[in-house]
Enzyme design. Structure first.
Site, PDB file in Angstrom:
ATOM      1  CB  CYS A 135      -3.137   5.781  11.845  1.00  0.00           C
ATOM      2  SG  CYS A 135      -3.076   5.269  10.151  1.00  0.00           S
TER       3      CYS A 135
ATOM      4  CG  ASN B 132      -1.738   1.879   7.648  1.00  0.00           C
ATOM      5  OD1 ASN B 132      -1.053   1.583   8.634  1.00  0.00           O
ATOM      6  ND2 ASN B 132      -1.397   2.853   6.810  1.00  0.00           N
TER       7      ASN B 132
ATOM      8  CB  SER C   1      -0.896   0.018   1.228  1.00  0.00           C
ATOM      9  OG  SER C   1      -1.705   1.172   1.209  1.00  0.00           O
TER      10      SER C   1
ATOM     11  N   GLY D 220       8.554  -5.942   3.454  1.00  0.00           N
ATOM     12  CA  GLY D 220       9.634  -5.150   4.046  1.00  0.00           C
ATOM     13  C   GLY D 220      10.965  -5.520   3.435  1.00  0.00           C
TER      14      GLY D 220
HETATM   15  C1  LIG Z   1       6.306   6.242  -0.273  1.00  0.00           C
HETATM   16  C2  LIG Z   1       5.649   5.232   0.601  1.00  0.00           C
HETATM   17  C3  LIG Z   1       4.300   5.387   0.943  1.00  0.00           C
HETATM   18  C4  LIG Z   1       3.665   4.468   1.763  1.00  0.00           C
HETATM   19  N1  LIG Z   1       2.327   4.628   2.059  1.00  0.00           N
HETATM   20  C5  LIG Z   1       1.684   3.677   2.790  1.00  0.00           C
HETATM   21  C6  LIG Z   1       0.283   3.742   3.022  1.00  0.00           C
HETATM   22  O1  LIG Z   1      -0.401   4.653   2.571  1.00  0.00           O
HETATM   23  N2  LIG Z   1      -0.306   2.769   3.768  1.00  0.00           N
HETATM   24  C7  LIG Z   1       0.409   1.716   4.280  1.00  0.00           C
HETATM   25  O2  LIG Z   1      -0.179   0.849   4.925  1.00  0.00           O
HETATM   26  N3  LIG Z   1       1.741   1.620   4.055  1.00  0.00           N
HETATM   27  C8  LIG Z   1       2.391   2.566   3.332  1.00  0.00           C
HETATM   28  N4  LIG Z   1       3.747   2.446   3.102  1.00  0.00           N
HETATM   29  C9  LIG Z   1       4.475   1.298   3.654  1.00  0.00           C
HETATM   30  C10 LIG Z   1       4.584   0.176   2.639  1.00  0.00           C
HETATM   31  O3  LIG Z   1       3.320  -0.330   2.302  1.00  0.00           O
HETATM   32  C11 LIG Z   1       5.432  -0.967   3.195  1.00  0.00           C
HETATM   33  O4  LIG Z   1       4.816  -1.471   4.373  1.00  0.00           O
HETATM   34  C12 LIG Z   1       6.847  -0.551   3.534  1.00  0.00           C
HETATM   35  O5  LIG Z   1       7.336   0.341   2.563  1.00  0.00           O
HETATM   36  C13 LIG Z   1       7.805  -1.731   3.625  1.00  0.00           C
HETATM   37  O6  LIG Z   1       7.905  -2.426   2.422  1.00  0.00           O
HETATM   38  P1  LIG Z   1       9.112  -2.190   1.365  1.00  0.00           P
HETATM   39  O7  LIG Z   1      10.379  -2.299   2.140  1.00  0.00           O
HETATM   40  O8  LIG Z   1       8.937  -3.264   0.347  1.00  0.00           O
HETATM   41  O9  LIG Z   1       8.911  -0.825   0.815  1.00  0.00           O
HETATM   42  C14 LIG Z   1       4.393   3.365   2.279  1.00  0.00           C
HETATM   43  C15 LIG Z   1       5.738   3.220   1.936  1.00  0.00           C
HETATM   44  C16 LIG Z   1       6.377   4.125   1.109  1.00  0.00           C
HETATM   45  C17 LIG Z   1       7.834   3.912   0.772  1.00  0.00           C
END
Ligand SMILES: Cc1cc2nc3c(=O)[nH]c(=O)nc-3n(C[C@H](O)[C@H](O)[C@H](O)COP(=O)(O)O)c2cc1C
Ligand SMILES: Cc1cc2nc3c(=O)[nH]c(=O)nc-3n(C[C@H](O)[C@H](O)[C@H](O)COP(=O)(O)OP(=O)(O)OC[C@H]3O[C@@H](n4cnc5c(N)ncnc54)[C@H](O)[C@@H]3O)c2cc1C
Ligand SMILES: Cc1cc2nc3c(=O)[nH]c(=O)nc-3n(C[C@H](O)[C@H](O)[C@H](O)COP(=O)(O)OP(=O)(O)OC[C@H]3O[C@@H](n4cnc5c(N)ncnc54)[C@H](O)[C@@H]3O)c2cc1C
Ligand SMILES: Cc1cc2nc3c(=O)[nH]c(=O)nc-3n(C[C@H](O)[C@H](O)[C@H](O)COP(=O)(O)O)c2cc1C
Ligand code: FES
Ligand code: FES
Lengths: 285, 301, 301, 285
Positions: free
Chosen positions: B125, B122, B18, B239
């Protein structure tokens, strides 16, 4: 092991006022690896960060040209030499030059001249001359890198030579649109092999329509609200395209498949709205 | 690699995280066609929200830091988008958030009627009723919000957890007890801060931001490992996954599906296709299936 | 760069992190002569402890993960070492740990009589009285252990905090209220886990380990920033510092001194000298002093 | 951006039993960048991880030679081709060869031959011959890469030629210590320009004493309990030296300044004890 830097801090080396109170080019003394059409994320500490096309590049210097629209761009043109700002990038794809020398036409609407100028520079450096450079704007003070009324203007005319101008209000050149001049050129039977266009989306849409009618390849540069600049946050999506990484430059085939080209854009909150609503939101308040 | 997850047939094991690209139907569809089995929308909130000023997302080289600030059009201002999504031909996960239990429930109930295949909540928050404490760091608030949402929706529910919980396994248990159908772990790590020493101020406009990408993988793997020990419901491991080997590692920790976010920056939108191929190659060369290796790291030697 | 810290004159702002090399007087002295102003001993525990089996420390490229397991000869089995240290000509910080408040106090009282210049209490250890909950994640247990130790020692006390606390600033406040003279932040991040997908098992013998090095710097900077806002006592900023610029960043977040651990791997034992030089060069080229920039990131623009 | 790997998993390609039940060399088919004297951290999943010198290197293969002492080394020599193990490294500094060809003498006590053997290989490859290789051990079955009783031995004699042997129990070669043979050599007036020694610390200490008396540069390789292998954990410190990064090879000047050489070592819990206590703790239980 040392992590790459998140951004680079740099001082404004020189500011050239293009039109007093309306636009300026900021120069920075540092080398940069860059393709015309690419952009940088430009951070004014304590203010905000926005994307700007590089409008000038030489081995040890680069510049961005900013039109004062809202709070950020007003602060940007108020910067002075010595002021410290942050740069991330360059990002995006940039324009593609034809493999062989070709008859190229540039169509710039207002500040759309900024990304096109270094592409024209490249062509001239390669010893080629564009077939035509068509530059239009709402009014005379929005024409960029040019004012024929003042031969001693500082900065000097950026691309002297046979340029075609038009303004919406007729204050300079032809009274009317860049598309009039493009159609004129084509009507005279000019063999145009490649068009590069940048300006308001509605203008680029019109240019693309004309080019597709004539089967002339055309590249345009889109603008959307941006956050990351590198293709993860989704702020800049236009249909299924990610403007910051797939673009900002797209060719006529791509934009004609692009559901949202000249149609919709995302607000800062992610809401997808028609372009009118988007541009209303983007007006200075 | 085909599988079923909470009754949804999926073409492989990759999930779009997300907040990554998922701002419109068109781009979600492209991500799906780039090899992603289940695409998650950017988290939807109770009201229009612009998010923070820029800079909001920075690349640290070994991962990124972001404080986008949960921008959202607001759940009830997306009619056009919901209409388009109703005509989709791919599985969709809708992520939602709120600042209170009532807000979560209100958004979830509305979104559920739009028939996504699954809803992810999520819970990273700040809980406005508990003075900014984050929902996902306390078992009681996690339980409360999951129960409330579960009652008002007609699709399966995924609880997305934050690694800031001192004991993430107990949070996962609370979510399971409250009726969650699956766990997604993890959200960003930290928060962290990057100070620009020339301008002497935090670079992110919001000052602090969450860490993601390769550098958080060990934390994510540990969280999934801990959660797998504690619950029976399936886990989306997320992650730092960038390669097929990373995804295999996450599966061995106990994940059923593997989420991908930041790696879109490092390997392009078709990272989903690449990771799936790499997983397949690994499985073939090791002559085994995902089911054979799921949770394998828990076997004592 | 000379300074005074809790009444101890220091030649510069660098501190050797606990658990890095500090196993004997000879090596501590070498670290001192390699440019370090204040050297910290490996944490001393209440009883002899071998620590975990290997693998215990792995390099992840952008940092490391370790589960050494707090090996210690035990505070009362180090007579030879204490004798040698009594004849030292450098400032010494003794780090201690325990599994209960009484153990902390017992070790601290004994160690205090050996006259280190300062005692650091590592409160990232599981609290045996509270079922393994870590001392440093709850304000009440942090307060309790700091108060107990403070009563039995005659040298200044540093409380070393863990970033696993959901709100590290409140822990720092509790320590300040309990009489801590300074805060050291942070201990390792996580924990994390690395699974070897070929052998299908966690690589660390203890399975989970703490993260350190460049990748945790944003978390450390944020913690120091939060703590600086909350307390008046000085802070040793620690976590991922590798260069003079990293140290400057930590000072701007609010640190008075800057600790260095993992960077010994990346830049050698003389990393202390290198970082000090780089800090000096930066200060000179910016025509300012440490005092000018301490906490500078807190100034609103 | 991809993080470097924490370790490399590899399968045992071949096992050569040096002395049945007592020692074996494990070979791995992979290239490795290596200086003789360097070591790797050798992980047997589910068991433990310990440092071992590379005892053999060719472009596509490397090997380690293990003497069965405690639980770990017994499991190590019981590994079979195809078994999966982990390798970190190589770590440490390695031996330094003289700038110019010189008269070199090697003094190996028992398994001290393991780090010296690839150094002898290097010399031979350079077309140089050591002046002497002195190899001693408690008893015949502890002599490495050699058994003259069995000319068809598999593996063949590692360094055939004029080698000098001794055993504590007289079961092979001279009855006595390697230092006897070294003194003999020097007594005969041999011009020795560089000595490399590896074996029990007390033996290396004796060799260093002799060399310093004669002003012959000498390098030795130390052994301490290790955890990280790369200079952070402090498990391996010897006086002010960090054996895993400053060493394991030290020259005579360094060891003669080293407070703990032939004197003290750290137990696994960090307690600093005299070498007798240390070696008692290290005996198989
Ligand atoms: C730019 C950005 C925006 C994100 N926005 C959300 C969000 O709106 N809701 C959410 O649950 N996680 C959000 N995340 C977290 C990601 O969904 C994910 O949990 C986190 O980036 C770890 O995964 P990754 O290492 O593959 O990026 C966001 C991450 C990034 C980098
Ligand atoms: C790839 C790319 C290249 C560009 N290159 C140039 C260039 O070379 N020269 C140039 O002058 N401009 C360029 N722009 C546009 C530039 O990034 C800014 O959008 C423009 O300068 C307007 O900034 P501002 O003054 O509106 O900022 P603001 O002060 O933020 O604008 C005023 C008001 O309008 C709203 N607003 C305006 N723009 C935005 C926005 N983008 N997103 C969200 N809210 C907004 C804000 O809410 C604000 O209240 C480029 C944009 C893109 C995407
Ligand atoms: C740089 C270096 C290079 C080396 N190269 C070689 C080599 O080429 N060949 C070779 O055979 N050996 C080499 N060694 C020694 C090797 O690392 C092991 O220490 C040796 O194989 C003994 O292992 P083990 O069987 O004792 O293991 P264990 O089964 O652990 O030993 C048995 C018992 O003794 C204790 N013990 C033994 N050794 C240690 C120790 N080091 N630390 C803590 N506890 C211990 C344990 O508590 C255990 O109960 C080297 C060591 C170093 C530092
Ligand atoms: C191998 C290793 C051992 C450590 N042992 C201790 C310890 O005994 N006590 C302690 O308080 N911290 C210990 N730490 C944590 C460090 O002191 C430090 O807080 C952490 O590594 C972050 O700093 P760095 O990023 O500069 O390494 C250890 C860290 C490492 C890498
Ligand atoms: S600006 Fe983030 S995806 Fe384009
Ligand atoms: S083994 Fe860790 S410092 Fe040498």
């Amino acid at each position: 092991m040392t992590p790459s830097k998140t951004h680079t801090m740099i001082r404004v080396a020189e500011k050239v006022i293009e039109h007093p109170g309306e636009s300026a080019t900021l120069y920075f003394d540092a080398p940069i690896t860059f393709t015309p059409g690419q952009f940088v994320m430009f951070w004014i500490p304590g203010v905000d960060e926005k994307p700007y096309t590089l409008s000038f590049v030489s081995p040890a210097r680069f510049g961005i040209t900013i039109e004062a629209k809202g709070i950020f761009s007003q602060k940007a043109i108020a910067l002075e030499p010595g002021d410290l700002v942050g740069i991330r990038g360059p990002f995006g794809n940039g324009f593609t030059l034809p493999d062989e020398p070709a008859h190229t036409v540039f169509v710039a609407g207002g500040f759309g001249m900024a990304p096109l100028a270094p592409l024209i520079d490249t062509l001239l450096e390669n010893g080629e001359n564009p077939l035509a450079v068509i530059h239009g704007a709402r009014t005379r003070s929005h024409l960029l890198y040019h004012d024929s009324n003042d031969p001693n203007r500082n900065p000097p005319e950026r691309h002297p030579g046979d340029r075609q101008f038009c303004t919406d209000d007729g204050s300079y050149g032809h009274k009317g649109f860049v598309t009039d001049l493009l159609l004129d050129l084509l009507g005279k039977g000019a063999s145009v092999e490649q068009v590069y266009a940048c300006g308001p989306e509605i203008m680029m849409h019109a240019v693309v329509q004309i080019c597709r009618g004539e089967q002339i390849p055309c590249q345009v540069s889109l603008e959307r609200y941006m956050r990351c600049g590198f293709g993860v946050c989704g702020a800049c999506v236009c249909g299924e395209q990610v403007v910051c990484t797939d673009g900002p430059v797209f060719d006529d085939t791509q934009v004609s498949r692009m559901a949202d080209f000249n149609r919709r854009a995302l607000l800062k909150n992610g809401q997808i709205v028609d372009l009118d609503t988007y541009f209303t939101w983007r007006q200075p308040r | 690699m085909k599988t079923e997850f909470l009754g949804i047939p999926l073409k492989n094991r990759t999930v779009l995280a997300s907040g990554i690209l998922g701002n419109s139907k068109d781009i979600l569809e492209r991500v799906y066609h780039s090899g992603c089995a289940l695409v998650t929308m950017k988290s939807i909130g109770p009201a229009p929200r612009d998010g923070h000023k820029n800079p909001t997302v920075l690349d640290l080289g070994h991962g990124m830091i972001n404080a986008v600030g949960l921008p959202s059009p607001g759940y009830d201002r997306m009619e056009g988008e919901w209409d388009e999504l109703a005509r989709r031909n791919f599985p969709l996960c809708a992520s939602i958030y709120g600042g209170s239990v009532a807000e979560y429930a209100r958004v979830a109930e509305f979104v559920s009627q739009k028939k996504p295949d699954v809803i992810e909540i999520n819970i990273s928050c700040p809980n406005s009723e508990k003075h900014g404490m984050i929902f996902g760091v306390h078992t009681d608030s996690a339980f409360e919000v999951v129960s409330a949402v579960k009652q008002v929706i007609n699709v399966p529910l995924i609880a997305k957890l934050t690694p800031q919980a001192p004991d993430i396994a107990s949070i996962a248990c609370a979510c399971e007890d409250a009726g969650a159908d699956a766990i997604c772990a993890i959200n960003t790590v930290g928060p962290g801060m990057v100070i620009d020493i020339e301008s002497r101020q935090p670079v992110l406009a919001f000052k602090k931001g969450g860490l993601s990408g390769p550098m958080i993988k060990p934390v994510a793997v540990r969280c999934v490992y801990d959660i797998f020990k504690a619950v029976r419901i399936p886990i989306i491991g997320l992650g730092g996954i960038t390669t097929g080997e990373d995804a295999i590692e996450m599966i061995m920790a106990g994940a059923s599906l593997t989420g991908i976010g930041s790696a879109v920056r490092y390997r392009g939108i078709d990272v989903f296709d690449k990771v799936t191929r790499e997983m397949n190659d690994w499985l073939e060369s090791h002559n085994c299936s995902i089911e054979d290796i799921k949770g394998a790291a828990h076997q004592e030697t």
